[in-house]
Design an enzyme around this catalytic site. Structure first.
Site, PDB file in Angstrom:
ATOM      1  N   GLU A  16     131.253 -90.969  68.509  1.00 21.31           N
ATOM      2  CA  GLU A  16     132.415 -90.573  69.298  1.00 21.31           C
ATOM      3  C   GLU A  16     133.642 -91.441  69.002  1.00 21.31           C
ATOM      4  O   GLU A  16     134.566 -91.516  69.809  1.00 21.31           O
ATOM      5  CB  GLU A  16     132.076 -90.647  70.786  1.00 21.31           C
ATOM      6  CG  GLU A  16     130.946 -89.725  71.204  1.00 21.31           C
ATOM      7  CD  GLU A  16     130.554 -89.920  72.651  1.00 21.31           C
ATOM      8  OE1 GLU A  16     131.306 -89.446  73.527  1.00 21.31           O
ATOM      9  OE2 GLU A  16     129.519 -90.549  72.915  1.00 21.31           O
ATOM     10  N   SER A 145     129.013 -86.844  74.879  1.00 24.88           N
ATOM     11  CA  SER A 145     129.887 -85.775  74.370  1.00 24.88           C
ATOM     12  C   SER A 145     129.112 -84.611  73.750  1.00 24.88           C
ATOM     13  O   SER A 145     129.601 -83.940  72.844  1.00 24.88           O
ATOM     14  CB  SER A 145     130.882 -86.343  73.341  1.00 24.88           C
ATOM     15  OG  SER A 145     131.804 -87.182  73.974  1.00 24.88           O
ATOM     16  N   TYR A 217     136.743 -81.191  72.789  1.00 26.68           N
ATOM     17  CA  TYR A 217     137.864 -81.982  72.267  1.00 26.68           C
ATOM     18  C   TYR A 217     138.829 -81.214  71.380  1.00 26.68           C
ATOM     19  O   TYR A 217     139.712 -81.808  70.781  1.00 26.68           O
ATOM     20  CB  TYR A 217     137.310 -83.200  71.521  1.00 26.68           C
ATOM     21  CG  TYR A 217     136.499 -84.101  72.418  1.00 26.68           C
ATOM     22  CD1 TYR A 217     137.097 -84.747  73.494  1.00 26.68           C
ATOM     23  CD2 TYR A 217     135.127 -84.262  72.225  1.00 26.68           C
ATOM     24  CE1 TYR A 217     136.357 -85.557  74.334  1.00 26.68           C
ATOM     25  CE2 TYR A 217     134.380 -85.083  73.065  1.00 26.68           C
ATOM     26  CZ  TYR A 217     135.005 -85.722  74.111  1.00 26.68           C
ATOM     27  OH  TYR A 217     134.272 -86.521  74.952  1.00 26.68           O
ATOM     28  N   ARG A 256     131.466 -89.246  86.191  1.00 22.45           N
ATOM     29  CA  ARG A 256     131.565 -87.789  86.096  1.00 22.45           C
ATOM     30  C   ARG A 256     130.149 -87.241  85.997  1.00 22.45           C
ATOM     31  O   ARG A 256     129.394 -87.643  85.109  1.00 22.45           O
ATOM     32  CB  ARG A 256     132.367 -87.369  84.862  1.00 22.45           C
ATOM     33  CG  ARG A 256     132.766 -85.892  84.875  1.00 22.45           C
ATOM     34  CD  ARG A 256     133.272 -85.420  83.520  1.00 22.45           C
ATOM     35  NE  ARG A 256     132.172 -85.281  82.571  1.00 22.45           N
ATOM     36  CZ  ARG A 256     132.145 -85.885  81.376  1.00 22.45           C
ATOM     37  NH1 ARG A 256     133.138 -86.650  80.984  1.00 22.45           N
ATOM     38  NH2 ARG A 256     131.107 -85.712  80.579  1.00 22.45           N
ATOM     39  N   ASP A 258     127.784 -83.987  85.412  1.00 20.44           N
ATOM     40  CA  ASP A 258     127.809 -82.645  84.825  1.00 20.44           C
ATOM     41  C   ASP A 258     126.625 -81.823  85.336  1.00 20.44           C
ATOM     42  O   ASP A 258     125.500 -82.334  85.429  1.00 20.44           O
ATOM     43  CB  ASP A 258     127.743 -82.741  83.301  1.00 20.44           C
ATOM     44  CG  ASP A 258     128.937 -83.495  82.727  1.00 20.44           C
ATOM     45  OD1 ASP A 258     129.993 -83.500  83.372  1.00 20.44           O
ATOM     46  OD2 ASP A 258     128.799 -84.075  81.632  1.00 20.44           O
ATOM     47  N   GLU A 278     123.710 -84.760  83.446  1.00 20.86           N
ATOM     48  CA  GLU A 278     123.872 -86.183  83.154  1.00 20.86           C
ATOM     49  C   GLU A 278     124.987 -86.764  84.001  1.00 20.86           C
ATOM     50  O   GLU A 278     125.775 -86.042  84.605  1.00 20.86           O
ATOM     51  CB  GLU A 278     124.166 -86.420  81.678  1.00 20.86           C
ATOM     52  CG  GLU A 278     125.458 -85.801  81.179  1.00 20.86           C
ATOM     53  CD  GLU A 278     125.677 -86.086  79.699  1.00 20.86           C
ATOM     54  OE1 GLU A 278     125.832 -87.269  79.339  1.00 20.86           O
ATOM     55  OE2 GLU A 278     125.695 -85.126  78.917  1.00 20.86           O
ATOM     56  N   ASN A 280     128.107 -89.627  83.655  1.00 17.02           N
ATOM     57  CA  ASN A 280     128.893 -90.356  82.666  1.00 17.02           C
ATOM     58  C   ASN A 280     129.698 -91.449  83.360  1.00 17.02           C
ATOM     59  O   ASN A 280     130.501 -91.163  84.241  1.00 17.02           O
ATOM     60  CB  ASN A 280     129.828 -89.365  81.949  1.00 17.02           C
ATOM     61  CG  ASN A 280     130.489 -89.950  80.729  1.00 17.02           C
ATOM     62  OD1 ASN A 280     130.967 -91.070  80.745  1.00 17.02           O
ATOM     63  ND2 ASN A 280     130.516 -89.171  79.657  1.00 17.02           N
ATOM     64  N   GLY A 284     135.934 -89.288  79.468  1.00 18.09           N
ATOM     65  CA  GLY A 284     136.973 -89.251  78.447  1.00 18.09           C
ATOM     66  C   GLY A 284     138.372 -89.297  79.039  1.00 18.09           C
ATOM     67  O   GLY A 284     138.612 -88.866  80.168  1.00 18.09           O
TER      68      GLY A 284
END
Length: 317
Positions: A16, A145, A217, A256, A258, A278, A280, A284
């Site tokens: 990443e 990611s 992205y 975060r 998900d 997951e 995080n 990002g």
């Protein structure tokens, strides 16, 4: 009184790296705009050089904009703790736990939070037989990611075998791999600042089967709807689950979470089923990232978000 001196640490050696470089560039611009003294530190595979640069720059705070391995898995956090430099985002423990999908699954499930049916198996077993009924997802245990994530949904057993063998050749998973039941439906995410969830984003990945690296992205490759238009009871559950996950894993100050939301059986009286994918600890910070977007929805500008993260930086030791 002059503002703090912040070193933005970006780049790194994970898959990443490019995302981290882009995030870091945005952060540098935003922090300068809000009046901080800012130094840039592009990390590579030379740890001694990173340490030497930090000694020379002498920052009050490191803004950790690294992603992936050695950036959000507790490794660089340990270095910064050793050097007694306050830093943004998760500490050693929460970073290491959240980066490991299997440990995260165990902790969340043991706390009564919903996760998809799944297990960790040796990679060599994957080449010979289906680990779960099709369709299922194959994931690296420690990546971010959606890097290295594959969905196996072929109906023919021989085609699935060929697919699995191709996947093993394409991506180095290490000794073990995580496999999970594929959950149909919506992709949702909830960002938490301190202990409070911001809102829920419904992510449409367009032509992509799921919210993969490219759709995350690349501008225009995904559509974000916030707040998510889902069953009110499911909305509240997702908020509650994200706040609980944030607390269980010891996240600070942001996270975060998900989700997949299977709304195939949803009715006006009964919501669909939520599953946590997951958590995080280092969301990002690019122009298309979800945390800045949710913060903006709540009236927090990008520069103010960056400033808030700096002001909540700390050492844990």
């Amino acid at each position: 009184m002059s503002k703090k001196h912040v070193t933005v640490l970006r780049g790194g050696i994970s898959s990443e790296r490019e995302v981290s470089l882009a995030s870091g560039s945005n952060i540098i611009e935003a922090l300068k705009e809000t009046g901080y003294q800012v130094s840039d530190l592009v990390a590579n595979d030379d740890l001694e050089q990173i340490i030497q640069c930090l000694k020379e720059q002498k920052p009050d705070i490191v803004f950790n904009a690294l992603h992936g391995r050695f950036g959000e898995d507790g490794a660089i956090q340990g270095v910064l703790e050793w050097m007694n430099i306050p830093y943004t985002h998760g500490g050693i423990c929460s970073s290491a736990i959240a980066m490991n999908k299997q440990i995260t699954r165990i902790l969340l499930a043991d706390s009564g939070l919903p996760v998809a049916t799944g297990k960790v198996i040796p990679v060599h077993e994957l080449a010979h037989q289906d680990p779960l009924p099709s369709p299922y997802v194959i994931k690296p245990i420690e990546e971010g990611s959606s890097v290295g994530v594959y969905i196996v949904n072929e109906t023919d057993a021989q085609e699935r075998k060929k697919r699995r063998q191709k996947i093993i050749k394409e991506w180095h998973f290490g000794d073990n791999v995580l496999v999970e039941q594929f959950i149909p439906g919506k992709e949702l995410t909830v960002c938490v600042m301190r202990d409070k969830a911001l809102t829920i984003t419904d992510i449409s990945s367009g032509t992509h089967v799921f919210y993969d690296y490219t759709s995350k992205y690349t501008a225009g490759e995904s559509k974000h709807i916030l707040p998510a238009q889902i069953h009110p009871k499911a909305f509240q559950k997702a908020i509650d689950y994200a706040q609980q996950a944030h607390k269980i894993l010891g996240c600070y100050p942001v996270s975060r979470t998900d989700f997949r939301y299977d709304n195939s059986q949803e009715t006006s009286d009964h919501p669909g089923a939520l599953y946590i994918l997951e958590v995080n600890t280092q969301p990002g910070m690019t122009k298309t990232s979800l945390l800045p977007e949710q913060a903006q929805y709540c009236g927090i500008s990008y520069p103010d978000l960056c400033s808030w993260l700096v002001e909540h930086a700390k050492c844990r030791a």
